[in-house]
Design an enzyme around this catalytic site. Structure first.
Site, PDB file in Angstrom:
ATOM      1  N   LYS A 238       0.858  -1.195   0.000  1.00  0.00           N
ATOM      2  CA  LYS A 238       0.000   0.000   0.000  1.00  0.00           C
ATOM      3  C   LYS A 238       0.892   1.241   0.000  1.00  0.00           C
ATOM      4  CE  LYS A 238      -3.316   2.665   2.735  1.00  0.00           C
ATOM      5  NZ  LYS A 238      -4.067   2.778   3.988  1.00  0.00           N
ATOM      6  N   LYS A 250     -10.503  12.685   7.801  1.00  0.00           N
ATOM      7  CA  LYS A 250     -10.087  12.238   9.130  1.00  0.00           C
ATOM      8  C   LYS A 250     -10.146  13.392  10.132  1.00  0.00           C
ATOM      9  CE  LYS A 250      -6.703   8.783   7.557  1.00  0.00           C
ATOM     10  NZ  LYS A 250      -7.132   7.576   8.287  1.00  0.00           N
ATOM     11  N   ASP A 261       1.339   6.410   5.795  1.00  0.00           N
ATOM     12  CA  ASP A 261       0.383   5.472   5.192  1.00  0.00           C
ATOM     13  C   ASP A 261       0.953   4.739   3.983  1.00  0.00           C
ATOM     14  OD1 ASP A 261      -2.002   4.189   5.492  1.00  0.00           O
ATOM     15  OD2 ASP A 261      -3.198   5.670   4.418  1.00  0.00           O
ATOM     16  N   ASP A 320     -12.273   6.941   3.266  1.00  0.00           N
ATOM     17  CA  ASP A 320     -11.081   6.715   4.090  1.00  0.00           C
ATOM     18  C   ASP A 320     -10.714   5.231   4.134  1.00  0.00           C
ATOM     19  OD1 ASP A 320      -8.928   7.352   5.683  1.00  0.00           O
ATOM     20  OD2 ASP A 320     -10.059   7.270   7.556  1.00  0.00           O
ATOM     21  N   GLU A 322      -9.573   3.674   1.673  1.00  0.00           N
ATOM     22  CA  GLU A 322      -9.017   3.772   0.314  1.00  0.00           C
ATOM     23  C   GLU A 322      -7.919   2.757   0.047  1.00  0.00           C
ATOM     24  OE1 GLU A 322      -5.651   5.185   2.357  1.00  0.00           O
ATOM     25  OE2 GLU A 322      -7.745   5.527   2.781  1.00  0.00           O
ATOM     26  N   ARG A 324      -7.691  -0.380   0.698  1.00  0.00           N
ATOM     27  CA  ARG A 324      -8.168  -1.654   0.130  1.00  0.00           C
ATOM     28  C   ARG A 324      -8.569  -1.504  -1.335  1.00  0.00           C
ATOM     29  NH1 ARG A 324     -12.638  -1.998   4.754  1.00  0.00           N
ATOM     30  NH2 ARG A 324     -10.912  -0.921   5.770  1.00  0.00           N
TER      31      ARG A 324
END
Length: 471
Positions: A238, A250, A261, A320, A322, A324
């Site tokens: 990711k 968020k 992230d 949020d 996102e 996946r």
């Protein structure tokens, strides 16, 4: 850092390593007052300055310690003593150490030099710093030296990119780095921009990228071994460079940590560097779907229905969730276009896994008993641990949609990391050996080199151990 099999007459710096039992057995050979300050406990350091130089007494703890604990001690020693350590030939005294323990000690000394922004200012990077160890042959020391350097280079790259603030790792900057890295290590490099992604039908990935001010960069890196019939590992990391949450924005609390992230991608990056430097006898195909998750007039809206690469439609209830979406296209693209023996995705995916495990371990999901056991063993060996969670079909009911094949979250307030794994399973195209690692709580946290939370390097040693112990 050079490892050399020799012993000079005089040293101005000595590292004397002890377990508690070893100290009990040999302490009578030293000044009796030292026992007031030093007993060989884990992480204990006693600095004995004398006319000829300095001897560091380093405690490992109980003799039953695991190999990764030797690395932990060495990392902490490097970090806490960095101002004092000299760039000089240094003798290591540790007769009880076996080859593997010494390797872990050397790795810890070097990986412990990391801080942000990384520059090789620590004395261990100075060419004048040598480690003299008589107990292993020069051939073995050379091999350990090579592994230590490769791991340090891989893990440093992983930590450096994770720690960079958002404005220093825009998609074009990170892509440019990957292109140069691929050239340096002779990896095959392919990148799809927005136009190409549209042609290919990478709709789930594009739905996240459409809100970005930066072009898409769906990136494929391939490391090829010259070994015939080598096993092939498919890795998907990711790679959300900054996650605002999109329109489902968020909370501002700790939002600055969302530069982390991309922890799945940086673990894959570090592994590729290690594999290339060590010329590992495997093939690796890595997909990094690079984007940020931004709020803009073009951004994905909750209730939008999108079509993924494999043709499945997805109702997006929460922008949020996102990670996946981009992983879905990464997994199905890899599965449909390449033949791999193992398929592993890594992602800082859910707050649910953080609430469950904190910074203790990552959550693992797998459809294959062999791969699951290999990963658990590698996690235990490296202390980059994983805990297996179920993929029961009962969770599939939670992602059924009224207006599409799937929805990207369940509206229940429980088990989101399992729901996410069940969602991703719909995109592996029946791959028989797949594992999903949700590493949200472990890639970014408390470290010995930073005041606030920072990159831990989680994932690199885990994957390297898996690959090295499999072939």
């Amino acid at each position: 850092m050079k490892l050399i099999n020799k012993r000079n007459k005089n040293y101005t710096q000595i590292f004397h390593v002890f377990t508690e039992e070893e100290w009990t057995r040999t302490s009578k050979n030293f000044n009796k007052n030292i026992s007031t300050f030093f007993t060989g406990k884990k992480y204990e350091v006693f600095v004995n300055a004398h006319e000829e130089g300095v001897t560091y007494f380093i405690g490992l703890g109980k003799s039953t310690l695991q190999n990764f604990e030797v690395l932990q001690v060495a990392v902490k020693f490097t970090q806490t003593q960095k101002e004092k350590l000299q760039a000089v030939p240094t003798l290591i005294l540790a007769d009880f150490m076996n080859e593997k323990q010494f390797e872990e000690f050397a790795k810890g000394l070097l990986t412990g030099t990391y801080n942000y922004p990384f520059e090789k200012t620590h004395s261990f990077w100075n060419p004048k710093f040598e480690l003299h160890f008589e107990n292993l042959s020069q051939k073995k020391l050379d091999h350990i030296n090579e592994k230590t350097l490769a791991l340090s280079n891989g893990q440093t790259a992983c930590q450096e990119w994770l720690n960079k603030p958002a404005n220093l790792k825009r998609p074009d900057v990170f892509s440019s780095y990957l292109k140069n890295m691929a050239k340096k290590y002779e990896l095959k490099y392919t990148v799809f921009n927005r136009k190409k992604c549209e042609e290919l039908g990478l709709g789930a990935y594009l739905s996240v990228n459409q809100g970005s001010a930066y072009d898409a960069a769906f990136t494929i890196l391939e490391y090829k071994s010259n070994i015939k019939n080598a096993k092939t590992f498919g890795l998907v990391g990711k790679c959300v460079l900054f996650d605002t949450g999109g329109v489902s924005i968020k909370s501002s609390v700790n939002l600055h940590y969302m530069k982390s992230d991309m922890g799945g991608a940086t673990a894959v990056l570090g592994t590729l560097i290690y594999a290339a430097e060590m010329k590992l006898p495997v093939n690796i195909i890595a997909i990094l779907p690079i984007t940020d998750n931004a709020v803009s007039e073009k951004a994905l809206l909750p209730s939008d229905v999108i079509t993924a690469y494999n043709g499945k439609t997805i109702e997006v209830l929460d922008t949020d969730a996102e990670g996946r979406l981009i992983l879905a296209d990464g997994l199905s693209y890899l599965s449909k276009n390449y033949k791999t023996d193992f398929l592993i995705d890594l992602a800082t995916l859910t707050g649910s896994s953080v609430r469950m495990f904190g910074d203790t371990c990552g959550a693992m999901f797998s459809n294959n008993e062999e791969l699951k056991n290999l990963l658990i063993k590698s996690g235990d060996r490296t202390n980059q641990r994983l805990w297996n969670l179920p993929l029961w079909d009962v969770w599939k009911d939670d992602i059924q949609s009224d207006v599409a094949d799937l929805k990207n979250i369940s509206l229940k307030p429980v088990g989101d990391c399992i729901v996410a794994a069940k969602f991703l399973e719909q995109f592996i195209e029946n791959h028989p050996k797949w594992a999903h690692l949700d590493i949200a709580g472990v890639v970014f946290g408390n470290t010995g080199y930073a005041k606030e939370r920072a990159a831990t390097g989680f994932g690199v040693q885990l994957l390297v151990d898996l690959i090295e112990n499999y072939h």
